[in-house]
Design a protein around this motif. Sequence first.
Motif, PDB file in Angstrom:
ATOM      1  N   VAL A  23      -6.577  -4.385   9.219  1.00  0.00           N
ATOM      2  CA  VAL A  23      -7.308  -5.537   9.770  1.00  0.00           C
ATOM      3  C   VAL A  23      -6.376  -6.442  10.571  1.00  0.00           C
ATOM      4  O   VAL A  23      -6.768  -7.006  11.600  1.00  0.00           O
ATOM      5  N   CYS A  24      -5.141  -6.572  10.109  1.00  0.00           N
ATOM      6  CA  CYS A  24      -4.139  -7.410  10.783  1.00  0.00           C
ATOM      7  C   CYS A  24      -2.999  -6.501  11.258  1.00  0.00           C
ATOM      8  O   CYS A  24      -2.004  -6.309  10.539  1.00  0.00           O
ATOM      9  N   PRO A  25      -3.124  -5.913  12.439  1.00  0.00           N
ATOM     10  CA  PRO A  25      -2.145  -4.921  12.904  1.00  0.00           C
ATOM     11  C   PRO A  25      -0.888  -5.546  13.497  1.00  0.00           C
ATOM     12  O   PRO A  25      -0.570  -5.371  14.671  1.00  0.00           O
ATOM     13  N   PHE A  26      -0.173  -6.293  12.665  1.00  0.00           N
ATOM     14  CA  PHE A  26       1.050  -6.973  13.085  1.00  0.00           C
ATOM     15  C   PHE A  26       2.222  -6.469  12.248  1.00  0.00           C
ATOM     16  O   PHE A  26       2.021  -5.948  11.141  1.00  0.00           O
ATOM     17  N   PRO A  27       3.463  -6.613  12.710  1.00  0.00           N
ATOM     18  CA  PRO A  27       4.614  -6.175  11.914  1.00  0.00           C
ATOM     19  C   PRO A  27       4.654  -6.874  10.554  1.00  0.00           C
ATOM     20  O   PRO A  27       4.460  -8.085  10.458  1.00  0.00           O
ATOM     21  N   ILE A  28       4.882  -6.092   9.514  1.00  0.00           N
ATOM     22  CA  ILE A  28       4.934  -6.623   8.152  1.00  0.00           C
ATOM     23  C   ILE A  28       6.361  -7.060   7.840  1.00  0.00           C
ATOM     24  O   ILE A  28       7.311  -6.292   8.016  1.00  0.00           O
ATOM     25  N   THR A  29       6.518  -8.292   7.373  1.00  0.00           N
ATOM     26  CA  THR A  29       7.848  -8.815   7.053  1.00  0.00           C
ATOM     27  C   THR A  29       8.122  -8.887   5.559  1.00  0.00           C
ATOM     28  O   THR A  29       9.237  -9.171   5.138  1.00  0.00           O
ATOM     29  N   GLY A  30       7.104  -8.635   4.747  1.00  0.00           N
ATOM     30  CA  GLY A  30       7.296  -8.656   3.304  1.00  0.00           C
ATOM     31  C   GLY A  30       5.978  -8.394   2.604  1.00  0.00           C
ATOM     32  O   GLY A  30       4.905  -8.573   3.182  1.00  0.00           O
ATOM     33  N   ALA A  31       6.068  -7.964   1.343  1.00  0.00           N
ATOM     34  CA  ALA A  31       4.853  -7.703   0.570  1.00  0.00           C
ATOM     35  C   ALA A  31       5.187  -7.661  -0.909  1.00  0.00           C
ATOM     36  O   ALA A  31       6.320  -7.328  -1.293  1.00  0.00           O
ATOM     37  N   ALA A  32       4.208  -8.002  -1.732  1.00  0.00           N
ATOM     38  CA  ALA A  32       4.353  -7.901  -3.179  1.00  0.00           C
ATOM     39  C   ALA A  32       2.977  -7.612  -3.767  1.00  0.00           C
ATOM     40  O   ALA A  32       2.021  -8.338  -3.496  1.00  0.00           O
ATOM     41  N   VAL A  33       2.898  -6.539  -4.532  1.00  0.00           N
ATOM     42  CA  VAL A  33       1.634  -6.126  -5.137  1.00  0.00           C
ATOM     43  C   VAL A  33       1.580  -6.652  -6.567  1.00  0.00           C
ATOM     44  O   VAL A  33       2.524  -6.478  -7.335  1.00  0.00           O
ATOM     45  N   GLY A  34       0.477  -7.305  -6.927  1.00  0.00           N
ATOM     46  CA  GLY A  34       0.290  -7.812  -8.278  1.00  0.00           C
ATOM     47  C   GLY A  34      -1.032  -7.342  -8.846  1.00  0.00           C
ATOM     48  O   GLY A  34      -1.877  -6.795  -8.133  1.00  0.00           O
ATOM     49  N   GLU A  35      -1.228  -7.575 -10.136  1.00  0.00           N
ATOM     50  CA  GLU A  35      -2.458  -7.127 -10.784  1.00  0.00           C
ATOM     51  C   GLU A  35      -3.683  -7.907 -10.316  1.00  0.00           C
ATOM     52  O   GLU A  35      -4.783  -7.348 -10.261  1.00  0.00           O
ATOM     53  N   ASP A  36      -3.519  -9.176 -10.028  1.00  0.00           N
ATOM     54  CA  ASP A  36      -4.661 -10.006  -9.653  1.00  0.00           C
ATOM     55  C   ASP A  36      -4.480 -10.699  -8.312  1.00  0.00           C
ATOM     56  O   ASP A  36      -5.454 -11.163  -7.721  1.00  0.00           O
ATOM     57  N   ASP A  37      -3.260 -10.807  -7.855  1.00  0.00           N
ATOM     58  CA  ASP A  37      -2.964 -11.528  -6.625  1.00  0.00           C
ATOM     59  C   ASP A  37      -1.803 -10.821  -5.929  1.00  0.00           C
ATOM     60  O   ASP A  37      -0.773 -10.566  -6.549  1.00  0.00           O
ATOM     61  N   SER A  38      -1.993 -10.471  -4.675  1.00  0.00           N
ATOM     62  CA  SER A  38      -0.926  -9.823  -3.906  1.00  0.00           C
ATOM     63  C   SER A  38      -0.715 -10.590  -2.614  1.00  0.00           C
ATOM     64  O   SER A  38      -1.553 -11.406  -2.218  1.00  0.00           O
ATOM     65  N   ARG A  39       0.417 -10.309  -1.972  1.00  0.00           N
ATOM     66  CA  ARG A  39       0.675 -10.970  -0.693  1.00  0.00           C
ATOM     67  C   ARG A  39       1.210  -9.961   0.304  1.00  0.00           C
ATOM     68  O   ARG A  39       1.911  -9.013  -0.064  1.00  0.00           O
ATOM     69  N   VAL A  40       0.856 -10.178   1.564  1.00  0.00           N
ATOM     70  CA  VAL A  40       1.459  -9.437   2.668  1.00  0.00           C
ATOM     71  C   VAL A  40       1.834 -10.470   3.720  1.00  0.00           C
ATOM     72  O   VAL A  40       1.015 -11.314   4.102  1.00  0.00           O
ATOM     73  N   ASP A  41       3.086 -10.425   4.162  1.00  0.00           N
ATOM     74  CA  ASP A  41       3.591 -11.347   5.185  1.00  0.00           C
ATOM     75  C   ASP A  41       3.638 -10.623   6.525  1.00  0.00           C
ATOM     76  O   ASP A  41       4.128  -9.489   6.613  1.00  0.00           O
ATOM     77  N   PHE A  42       3.139 -11.286   7.560  1.00  0.00           N
ATOM     78  CA  PHE A  42       3.105 -10.704   8.896  1.00  0.00           C
ATOM     79  C   PHE A  42       3.898 -11.548   9.885  1.00  0.00           C
ATOM     80  O   PHE A  42       3.946 -12.770   9.777  1.00  0.00           O
ATOM     81  N   ASP A  43       4.507 -10.868  10.846  1.00  0.00           N
ATOM     82  CA  ASP A  43       5.140 -11.531  11.988  1.00  0.00           C
ATOM     83  C   ASP A  43       4.000 -11.905  12.935  1.00  0.00           C
ATOM     84  O   ASP A  43       3.563 -11.112  13.761  1.00  0.00           O
ATOM     85  N   LEU A  44       3.515 -13.122  12.776  1.00  0.00           N
ATOM     86  CA  LEU A  44       2.305 -13.555  13.464  1.00  0.00           C
ATOM     87  C   LEU A  44       2.481 -15.009  13.875  1.00  0.00           C
ATOM     88  O   LEU A  44       2.238 -15.922  13.091  1.00  0.00           O
TER      89      LEU A  44
END
Length: 248
Positions: A116-137
Amino acid sequence: MAYDTMILFRDDSYMKEIDATVLAINERGGILMDRTVFYATSGGQPGDTGMFIRSDGSTIAIAATVTGETKDEIIHVPTPDQPVPAIGERLRLRLDWDRRYKLMRMHAACHLLSVVCPFPITGAAVGEDDSRVDFDLPDAGVTKEGVTAKLMELVNANHPIFTRWITDEELAANPGLIKSKNVRPPMGTGRIRLVCIGENASVDSQPCGGTHVATTGEVGAIHIGKIEKKGKENRRFRIRFGTSPEGE
């Protein structure tokens, strides 16, 4: 000395338990097995927890799983004050499946977000209930509601999710497969694992060693809880299970 473990989750993320043999106990008490279904912390996905069951029915609780000298050396870390198995002992390895399945659903959701957000990924963390993906945006120009709607379109389409392997040379010839801006998949083993979404990978294809569900429909209801500014050209998207609560 490095030990290689037969890593079964790479080809079947749904294996919940197996029998395996103890190869070694390291200096910190970590247990190395000849094969495993336990995922080791890597790529933003936390390692599995669970238990080992001995022949007499007693158990060894596993608090974490990490890699050793190589990605193929899987170390199962017991909780404190657990019994120590013998080298060569046969054990039943059983995952905390509820936790693993949540992580599989959430990791798949992170892949959908990168579609959905086709931008370079600068970081990510997968969690059981909450996750994050960081984009160069630099300029978000997107809304939580808009991204959530597009995510749910992909979920509801129930696309297949599968893995395939390519060579180092194939990856080098297709650099666009790599979405991470700062991290490159490990090269040198001769093959790279791709996680693909959609018939013939029509939705997405990217290098990943993690565990995922078999269809986008299994992800279930998800939403973007927040879009945070984390620097001049960095936006952090937080993914959560369920529908968006009023006022979030």
